[in-house]
Design a protein around this motif. Structure first.
Motif, PDB file in Angstrom:
ATOM      1  N   PRO A 176       0.829  -1.210   0.000  1.00  0.00           N
ATOM      2  CA  PRO A 176       0.000   0.000   0.000  1.00  0.00           C
ATOM      3  C   PRO A 176       0.861   1.257   0.000  1.00  0.00           C
ATOM      4  CG  PRO A 176      -0.002  -1.003   2.181  1.00  0.00           C
ATOM      5  CD  PRO A 176       0.722  -1.959   1.282  1.00  0.00           C
ATOM      6  N   CYS A 177       0.297   2.333  -0.514  1.00  0.00           N
ATOM      7  CA  CYS A 177       0.989   3.618  -0.549  1.00  0.00           C
ATOM      8  C   CYS A 177       0.008   4.710  -0.148  1.00  0.00           C
ATOM      9  CB  CYS A 177       1.562   3.899  -1.938  1.00  0.00           C
ATOM     10  SG  CYS A 177       2.369   5.516  -2.078  1.00  0.00           S
ATOM     11  N   LEU A 178       0.395   5.559   0.790  1.00  0.00           N
ATOM     12  CA  LEU A 178      -0.429   6.684   1.228  1.00  0.00           C
ATOM     13  C   LEU A 178       0.116   7.960   0.598  1.00  0.00           C
ATOM     14  CD1 LEU A 178      -0.812   5.907   5.045  1.00  0.00           C
ATOM     15  CD2 LEU A 178      -2.524   5.588   3.253  1.00  0.00           C
ATOM     16  N   PRO A 179      -0.627   8.566  -0.338  1.00  0.00           N
ATOM     17  CA  PRO A 179      -0.156   9.833  -0.908  1.00  0.00           C
ATOM     18  C   PRO A 179      -0.320  10.965   0.097  1.00  0.00           C
ATOM     19  CG  PRO A 179      -2.290   9.246  -1.841  1.00  0.00           C
ATOM     20  CD  PRO A 179      -1.885   8.103  -0.968  1.00  0.00           C
ATOM     21  N   LYS A 180       0.672  11.819   0.178  1.00  0.00           N
ATOM     22  CA  LYS A 180       0.597  12.985   1.058  1.00  0.00           C
ATOM     23  C   LYS A 180      -0.240  14.075   0.387  1.00  0.00           C
ATOM     24  CE  LYS A 180       5.337  12.115   2.699  1.00  0.00           C
ATOM     25  NZ  LYS A 180       6.711  12.663   2.749  1.00  0.00           N
ATOM     26  N   PRO A 181      -1.006  14.846   1.164  1.00  0.00           N
ATOM     27  CA  PRO A 181      -1.214  14.754   2.610  1.00  0.00           C
ATOM     28  C   PRO A 181      -2.273  13.695   2.931  1.00  0.00           C
ATOM     29  CG  PRO A 181      -2.385  16.665   1.749  1.00  0.00           C
ATOM     30  CD  PRO A 181      -1.668  16.042   0.579  1.00  0.00           C
ATOM     31  N   PHE A 182      -1.948  12.794   3.815  1.00  0.00           N
ATOM     32  CA  PHE A 182      -2.892  11.743   4.198  1.00  0.00           C
ATOM     33  C   PHE A 182      -3.567  12.139   5.509  1.00  0.00           C
ATOM     34  CE2 PHE A 182       1.540  10.512   5.145  1.00  0.00           C
ATOM     35  CZ  PHE A 182       1.532  10.640   6.518  1.00  0.00           C
ATOM     36  N   SER A 183      -4.692  11.476   5.791  1.00  0.00           N
ATOM     37  CA  SER A 183      -5.410  11.742   7.040  1.00  0.00           C
ATOM     38  C   SER A 183      -5.008  10.708   8.090  1.00  0.00           C
ATOM     39  CB  SER A 183      -6.918  11.684   6.806  1.00  0.00           C
ATOM     40  OG  SER A 183      -7.320  10.358   6.525  1.00  0.00           O
ATOM     41  N   ILE A 184      -5.296  11.031   9.349  1.00  0.00           N
ATOM     42  CA  ILE A 184      -5.020  10.082  10.438  1.00  0.00           C
ATOM     43  C   ILE A 184      -5.831   8.809  10.230  1.00  0.00           C
ATOM     44  CG2 ILE A 184      -5.327   9.714  12.918  1.00  0.00           C
ATOM     45  CD1 ILE A 184      -4.645  12.664  13.317  1.00  0.00           C
ATOM     46  N   GLY A 185      -7.062   8.979   9.746  1.00  0.00           N
ATOM     47  CA  GLY A 185      -7.897   7.807   9.478  1.00  0.00           C
ATOM     48  C   GLY A 185      -7.286   6.885   8.452  1.00  0.00           C
ATOM     49  N   ASP A 186      -6.635   7.485   7.397  1.00  0.00           N
ATOM     50  CA  ASP A 186      -5.976   6.667   6.372  1.00  0.00           C
ATOM     51  C   ASP A 186      -4.844   5.842   6.987  1.00  0.00           C
ATOM     52  OD1 ASP A 186      -7.610   7.705   4.402  1.00  0.00           O
ATOM     53  OD2 ASP A 186      -6.208   9.317   3.878  1.00  0.00           O
ATOM     54  N   VAL A 187      -4.078   6.470   7.885  1.00  0.00           N
ATOM     55  CA  VAL A 187      -2.955   5.771   8.523  1.00  0.00           C
ATOM     56  C   VAL A 187      -3.475   4.602   9.361  1.00  0.00           C
ATOM     57  CG1 VAL A 187      -1.046   5.981  10.157  1.00  0.00           C
ATOM     58  CG2 VAL A 187      -1.515   7.840   8.531  1.00  0.00           C
ATOM     59  N   ARG A 188      -4.476   4.873  10.181  1.00  0.00           N
ATOM     60  CA  ARG A 188      -5.000   3.816  11.047  1.00  0.00           C
ATOM     61  C   ARG A 188      -5.618   2.678  10.239  1.00  0.00           C
ATOM     62  NH1 ARG A 188      -7.489   7.950  15.563  1.00  0.00           N
ATOM     63  NH2 ARG A 188      -5.692   7.875  16.991  1.00  0.00           N
ATOM     64  N   LYS A 189      -6.252   3.033   9.130  1.00  0.00           N
ATOM     65  CA  LYS A 189      -6.903   2.006   8.311  1.00  0.00           C
ATOM     66  C   LYS A 189      -5.875   1.057   7.709  1.00  0.00           C
ATOM     67  CE  LYS A 189     -10.090   1.445   4.417  1.00  0.00           C
ATOM     68  NZ  LYS A 189     -10.895   2.153   3.386  1.00  0.00           N
ATOM     69  N   VAL A 190      -4.770   1.592   7.152  1.00  0.00           N
ATOM     70  CA  VAL A 190      -3.785   0.726   6.517  1.00  0.00           C
ATOM     71  C   VAL A 190      -3.021  -0.091   7.554  1.00  0.00           C
ATOM     72  CG1 VAL A 190      -1.820   2.350   6.433  1.00  0.00           C
ATOM     73  CG2 VAL A 190      -2.093   0.666   4.634  1.00  0.00           C
ATOM     74  N   VAL A 191      -2.777   0.504   8.741  1.00  0.00           N
ATOM     75  CA  VAL A 191      -2.119  -0.262   9.806  1.00  0.00           C
ATOM     76  C   VAL A 191      -3.024  -1.418  10.246  1.00  0.00           C
ATOM     77  CG1 VAL A 191      -1.327  -0.161  12.205  1.00  0.00           C
ATOM     78  CG2 VAL A 191      -0.691   1.652  10.591  1.00  0.00           C
ATOM     79  N   ARG A 192      -4.308  -1.140  10.352  1.00  0.00           N
ATOM     80  CA  ARG A 192      -5.264  -2.187  10.727  1.00  0.00           C
ATOM     81  C   ARG A 192      -5.288  -3.302   9.677  1.00  0.00           C
ATOM     82  NH1 ARG A 192      -8.166  -3.659  15.350  1.00  0.00           N
ATOM     83  NH2 ARG A 192      -9.857  -5.015  14.669  1.00  0.00           N
ATOM     84  N   GLN A 193      -5.257  -2.920   8.423  1.00  0.00           N
ATOM     85  CA  GLN A 193      -5.309  -3.918   7.345  1.00  0.00           C
ATOM     86  C   GLN A 193      -4.109  -4.856   7.412  1.00  0.00           C
ATOM     87  OE1 GLN A 193      -5.576  -1.463   3.856  1.00  0.00           O
ATOM     88  NE2 GLN A 193      -7.817  -1.515   3.799  1.00  0.00           N
ATOM     89  N   ILE A 194      -2.935  -4.297   7.726  1.00  0.00           N
ATOM     90  CA  ILE A 194      -1.715  -5.122   7.726  1.00  0.00           C
ATOM     91  C   ILE A 194      -1.540  -5.874   9.037  1.00  0.00           C
ATOM     92  CG2 ILE A 194       0.804  -5.045   7.624  1.00  0.00           C
ATOM     93  CD1 ILE A 194       0.575  -2.759   5.653  1.00  0.00           C
ATOM     94  N   LEU A 195      -1.674  -5.170  10.169  1.00  0.00           N
ATOM     95  CA  LEU A 195      -1.407  -5.800  11.462  1.00  0.00           C
ATOM     96  C   LEU A 195      -2.647  -6.427  12.076  1.00  0.00           C
ATOM     97  CD1 LEU A 195       0.950  -3.163  13.111  1.00  0.00           C
ATOM     98  CD2 LEU A 195       1.554  -5.200  11.809  1.00  0.00           C
ATOM     99  N   GLY A 196      -3.793  -5.880  11.768  1.00  0.00           N
ATOM    100  CA  GLY A 196      -5.016  -6.386  12.383  1.00  0.00           C
ATOM    101  C   GLY A 196      -5.377  -7.770  11.926  1.00  0.00           C
ATOM    102  N   GLU A 197      -4.974  -8.133  10.688  1.00  0.00           N
ATOM    103  CA  GLU A 197      -5.297  -9.471  10.176  1.00  0.00           C
ATOM    104  C   GLU A 197      -4.628 -10.564  11.000  1.00  0.00           C
ATOM    105  OE1 GLU A 197      -5.660  -8.069   5.504  1.00  0.00           O
ATOM    106  OE2 GLU A 197      -4.040  -9.392   6.159  1.00  0.00           O
ATOM    107  N   GLY A 198      -3.487 -10.243  11.602  1.00  0.00           N
ATOM    108  CA  GLY A 198      -2.761 -11.268  12.364  1.00  0.00           C
ATOM    109  C   GLY A 198      -3.092 -11.249  13.833  1.00  0.00           C
ATOM    110  N   SER A 199      -3.920 -10.266  14.290  1.00  0.00           N
ATOM    111  CA  SER A 199      -4.195 -10.162  15.714  1.00  0.00           C
ATOM    112  C   SER A 199      -5.428 -10.933  16.111  1.00  0.00           C
ATOM    113  CB  SER A 199      -4.358  -8.701  16.107  1.00  0.00           C
ATOM    114  OG  SER A 199      -5.374  -8.096  15.359  1.00  0.00           O
TER     115      SER A 199
END
Length: 641
Positions: A618-641
């Motif tokens: 995934p790639c977040l184009p600047k300027p990104f929102s806090i929601g965008d950051v949390r969403k992509v982190v959830r997609q990557i790390l949340g799947e394994g939790s």
């Protein structure tokens, strides 16, 4: 008097060759004739001796009157052409002016072509009763032979003209062949169409057009071709290229060839090429500017969001909301800059352009109504669907309608916008016509130039129509404008009718994902301190342990010491770039390479686009929102939790 047509030269020569060998047998001193072409009776006088001009003209008038008597007044509407005196070869007993005396014999014989009196032949000799018996029989036989000759030549010309006409009618260019008298001898269908289009229906008489002067110039100039380009109408984009060439024939009696070519499309293509070159060069500048702006904007919007998540007093909240709103406005300008530089590839699918247009007009209808702008729709209900990116096409419609609105309001505070859709020759054509101030001729060809605007400062960036041009060009279509000052403007969008698959249904929107419950170790890499601080605050606030690095080299050192669950890295950095860091991670930890998120303010450059297309991260184009950051982190790390 009207000049004699070129065809008369060949017929005159045919009569001379016929009567010259007959002279010793009949004993005439001169032969006079009248030939009719295109409602003109042309008198001819064949003689071996000198002749008084006054006598010759009187003879010509009498000949024309005789033709009208022979023909039962079918030549009554014909005008008399100029007299031509043609020398005959002398025999051993040359004659002179004696045949014009009071004792004069003459014999008239009509020339019949296809059952119609085409003219007359009169043989003249000095003395009385010169044409009796066999001599008169020979004269009538010669006249009959001349009639047959003229008829066969007329049929041959008709056949040749038909063959030539059939041949040139198949040409795309207009072809006109003129005689030296400037009369059209040949005119193909393309030429008629171009004459009608440029100078009005029925303009087959070249005297009604500037082409006559060009043909005359070619005639006077001789062998060199003359070429000129005509632009029809002050505000028109139509262009016609005309080449005039002298056709040489034996004896120098050739005509003039005019070749007409509509070069409007060629000029439009040249302009589109120049426009594309402008956009490409400015796009490189825009790419760099947007990248530099996106970094600070990411910090401003990000920290504003963090502040708004806190418990603030009313005044402070209003101030922060103002900061956030203005930062978003700046981000929108940067987004337009990136759109101009073709940041995003069109996501095409089969769309109903009428439906897209109605959706845009529905959103704008209230605003138009309160501003006293009437809307007149003429949409073809059978308009075929075509492949297009609906978001981009709607952006084009928004830009054109907004420009029309500004033009009408500045003209008289109200107006009428006419919107029309039609399908024609493989294209869908949408026209937006307003009755605003119009566009000056010198600006018509500049409206699509980057940053060109006639609006007052702060009312426009000059990118709306440039972006629209790029979108339509990328769709394989074209956008053009026609306008006259004070008469409004009409923008036309043409898109090719292309079949293809339907667009996938959009995924339903979901609220931003909540922070993951399990704490992970994350490495954040960026050369901008504000972005490092923002991401660190967001991620640590969500319970993660965060390490920071300002470039790829610092990140590589940390990766050698610690194990990370997630890597967030900028792509462009001094020293080791994000791409080089990714390759390094891939060699040492393939799992972390999969859990790498890229952030970048440059999604325009070919190098960045190529890299992102090669990987699945995934790639977040600047300027990104806090929601965008949390969403992509959830997609990557949340799947394994």
């Amino acid at each position: 008097m009207t000049a004699a047509p070129d065809i008369l030269r060949s017929e005159r020569e045919a009569l001379r060759l016929l009567f010259e060998p007959l002279r010793p047998l009949v004993g005439f001193d001169a032969v006079a004739a009248v030939l009719c072409f295109e409602k003109q009776d042309y008198p001819l006088l064949f003689t071996t001796g000198a002749v008084d001009q006054g006598f010759a003209e009187a003879l010509a008038d009498d000949l024309v009157d005789s033709v009208r008597r022979f023909s039962g007044d079918s030549h009554a509407g014909c005008a008399r052409g100029p007299l031509q005196i043609v020398p005959l070869a002398r025999d051993k007993t040359p004659t002179g002016p004696a045949w014009k005396g009071p004792a004069l014999s003459s014999l008239d014989a009509p020339l019949i072509v296809k059952g119609r009196v085409m003219g007359l032949v009169r043989v003249i000799a000095a003395g009385e009763n010169a044409f009796e018996g066999e001599k008169s029989t020979l004269v009538y036989a010669a006249a009959h032979q001349a009639s047959s000759l003229l008829e066969s030549r007329d049929e041959a010309r008709a056949d040749e003209k038909e063959r030539s006409q059939s041949l040139v009618d198949g040409l795309e260019d207009g072809v006109i062949v003129l005689g030296r008298d400037m009369r059209p001898l040949l005119l193909n269908k393309a030429a008629k169409k171009l004459l009608d289009a440029y100078w009005g229906r029925g303009a087959t008489s070249l005297e009604q057009t500037p082409l006559a002067a060009l043909a005359q110039q070619a005639l006077e100039q001789g062998g060199d071709a003359v070429e000129q380009e005509f632009v029809i109408g002050e505000d028109s984009q139509r262009r016609l290229s005309v080449r005039a060439t002298l056709l040489d024939e034996a004896g120098g009696e050739g005509g003039i060839l005019l070749v007409l070519r509509d070069v409007t499309e060629e000029h439009l293509m040249q302009e589109r090429l120049l426009q594309s070159e402008k956009m490409a060069s400015v796009g490189q500048l825009v790419s760099g500017v947007a990248h530099e702006l996106n970094n600070p904007l990411t910090g401003v919007t990000g920290f504003a969001q963090l502040l708004l998540a806190r418990d603030l007093d009313a005044q402070t909240r209003r101030d922060v909301e103002t900061i956030y709103g203005e930062a978003q406005r700046a981000a929108k300008i940067v987004e337009n800059l990136l759109a101009f530089a073709r940041r995003r590839k069109a996501q095409k699918g089969l769309v109903d352009l009428n439906a897209l247009l109605e959706r845009v007009l529905e959103l704008r209808s209230y605003d138009l109504r309160v501003k006293n702008i009437d809307l007149e729709l003429d949409l073809d209900p059978r308009l075929p669907r075509t492949m297009a990116d609906p978001d981009q096409i709607q952006q084009v419609f928004f830009n054109i309608i907004t420009n029309a609105e500004h033009s009408m309001l500045s003209a008289r505070g109200k107006g009428k916008l006419r919107v029309r859709s039609r399908a024609d020759k493989g294209f869908v054509r949408l026209t937006f016509a307003d009755d605003g101030v119009g566009i000056p001729p010198e600006n018509v060809r500049r409206v699509f130039d980057p940053f060109f605007t006639t609006k007052e400062g702060g009312q426009g960036t000059g990118l709306g129509l440039t972006i629209s041009y790029g979108i339509i060009d990328e769709h394989g279509g074209r956008i053009r404008v026609e306008s006259r000052p004070g008469k409004g403007a009409a923008f036309t969008v043409e898109l090719p009718i292309v079949s293809g698959p339907e667009l996938p249904a959009p995924e339903p929107e979901t609220p931003h994902a909540a922070p993951v419950e399990v704490s992970r170790r994350i490495l954040v890499v960026d050369d901008e301190e504000s972005i490092l601080t923002l991401l660190t605050d967001v991620l640590t606030g969500d319970g993660h342990r965060v390490d920071r690095a300002r470039n790829g080299d610092e990140a590589a050192a940390l990766l050698a010491k610690y194990a990370y669950d997630l890597l967030i890295t900028d792509i462009k950095m001094p020293g080791m770039s994000g791409q080089a860091l990714y390759r390094h991670v891939k060699e040492m930890d393939s799992e972390l390479a999969k859990n790498t998120v890229f952030i970048t303010g440059d999604t325009v450059s070919a190098e960045t686009r190529t890299f992102l297309q090669r990987i699945d991260n995934p790639c977040l184009p600047k300027p990104f929102s806090i929601g965008d950051v949390r969403k992509v982190v959830r997609q990557i790390l949340g799947e394994g939790s």
